[in-house]
Design an enzyme around this catalytic site. Structure first.
Site, PDB file in Angstrom:
ATOM      1  N   ASP A  87       0.863  -1.169   0.000  1.00 15.08           N
ATOM      2  CA  ASP A  87       0.000   0.000   0.000  1.00 15.08           C
ATOM      3  C   ASP A  87       0.905   1.226   0.000  1.00 15.08           C
ATOM      4  O   ASP A  87       2.092   1.141   0.342  1.00 15.08           O
ATOM      5  CB  ASP A  87      -0.883  -0.031   1.250  1.00 15.08           C
ATOM      6  N   ASP A 143      -0.209   5.053   0.899  1.00 18.62           N
ATOM      7  CA  ASP A 143      -0.453   6.081   1.917  1.00 18.62           C
ATOM      8  C   ASP A 143      -0.220   5.560   3.327  1.00 18.62           C
ATOM      9  O   ASP A 143      -0.837   4.578   3.756  1.00 18.62           O
ATOM     10  CB  ASP A 143      -1.882   6.606   1.798  1.00 18.62           C
ATOM     11  N   THR A 171      -2.591   0.986  -4.825  1.00 19.20           N
ATOM     12  CA  THR A 171      -3.120   2.221  -4.265  1.00 19.20           C
ATOM     13  C   THR A 171      -4.329   2.736  -5.031  1.00 19.20           C
ATOM     14  O   THR A 171      -4.497   2.454  -6.225  1.00 19.20           O
ATOM     15  CB  THR A 171      -2.022   3.307  -4.271  1.00 19.20           C
TER      16      THR A 171
END
Length: 303
Positions: A57, A59, A164
């Protein structure tokens, strides 16, 4: 307002589920195509471990904060979007950071705003701006510990992919700058080199990420049981459970509970980010708003 038929279909997938599947399939198809093109162009060496890969991932996992907000800051500074649009996106992200929960209405509203200001824009220009903004605002926000984990997979001869909801063009920029294999991201529909203002399916989010990983695995011949996924968010549980090994990075409270219950590795690099030291996860070892507005105001004052 969704109809009862859209909200629940006892004999098939809901419309939302179909959109997530379409988003995942489109992301996997684009990621695979870009990877194949890059191999042809650069004559890359084939990874030594052909059936294992790592999925990260972005963020708060690979990048401190929200990559979309960093990109929006850069776009606003270049008058690509308005400060008002930027402030709205910032408020949505602030609520998420405080509550740890994503509001479906906020997500839908943010999606509509993003698509409205990107419609008719050049895809090439968007990618170029993404490269500039990465160097300016994101490069120094990469978590050293997470980057080291990604490098260990690369050193082991495995593919390393970002996964993402950020548009794939921007996600690819991050992956390229970090020397990773590629990125699975939200696919924005384009025609004749310009964005139409529509998504292919939906945002790559939740179950969409898991579908994208499965689609890519089928194309690349990956054994998902030998793959590893990394995330900070409980929302990424579908992705984390789609592979053989899950690692919680800077986890939110809900994910931390799940990780402990399932004996997943937990790595937290949020304290002393610049000096973070990485330890090899057990499974891997065994397997081998104010500052933003001020910045924009300063830039305009210089013009």
């Amino acid at each position: 307002m969704r109809s009862r038929w859209e909200a629940h279909r006892p004999f098939g997938m809901s419309i939302a589920e179909k959109r997530l599947n379409i988003a995942g399939e489109a992301s996997a198809e684009m990621a695979h195509a870009l990877y194949e093109a890059a191999q042809d162009a650069r004559d890359r060496a084939v990874p030594r471990d052909l059936t294992a890969a790592a999925f990260f991932d972005v963020d708060n996992t690979m990048v401190a904060g929200a990559s979309s907000i960093h990109f929006i800051r850069g776009l606003a500074a270049r008058d690509y979007i308005s400060v008002r649009d930027m402030a709205g996106a910032g408020w949505t992200q602030l609520k998420f950071r405080i509550t740890g929960k994503e509001n479906s209405r906020d997500v839908a509203s943010g999606k509509e705003k993003a698509l409205s200001f990107i419609a008719g824009r050049s895809t090439a220009e968007f990618t170029q701006l993404g490269e500039e903004i990465y160097d300016e605002l994101i490069a120094d926000k990469i978590w050293p510990g997470t980057r080291a984990l990604a490098q260990m997979h690369l050193d082991a001869g495995q593919q390393v992919w970002l996964v993402t909801a950020t548009p794939v063009e921007l996600a690819q920029v991050i992956a390229k700058r970090l020397g990773l294999t590629g990125a699975l991201g939200t696919v924005l529909e384009s025609k004749d080199g310009k964005f139409t203002g529509r998504l292919v399916g939906d945002l790559l989010h939740g179950r969409g990420k898991a579908h994208a990983i499965r689609g890519l695995a089928a194309r690349e011949g990956l054994n998902l049981r030998r793959c590893t996924a990394y995330s900070d968010s409980f929302n990424d549980l579908p992705m984390l459970t789609a592979v053989g090994t899950a690692v919680a990075i800077n986890p939110d409270s809900d994910l931390r509970v799940v990780a402990r219950d399932r004996s997943w590795e937990i790595r937290d690099f949020r304290t002393g980010r610049k000096a973070a030291k990485v330890g090899i996860p057990t499974a891997l070892a065994l397997g081998a708003l104010g500052g933003t507005v001020a910045a924009i105001a300063s830039r305009r004052a210089e013009q």
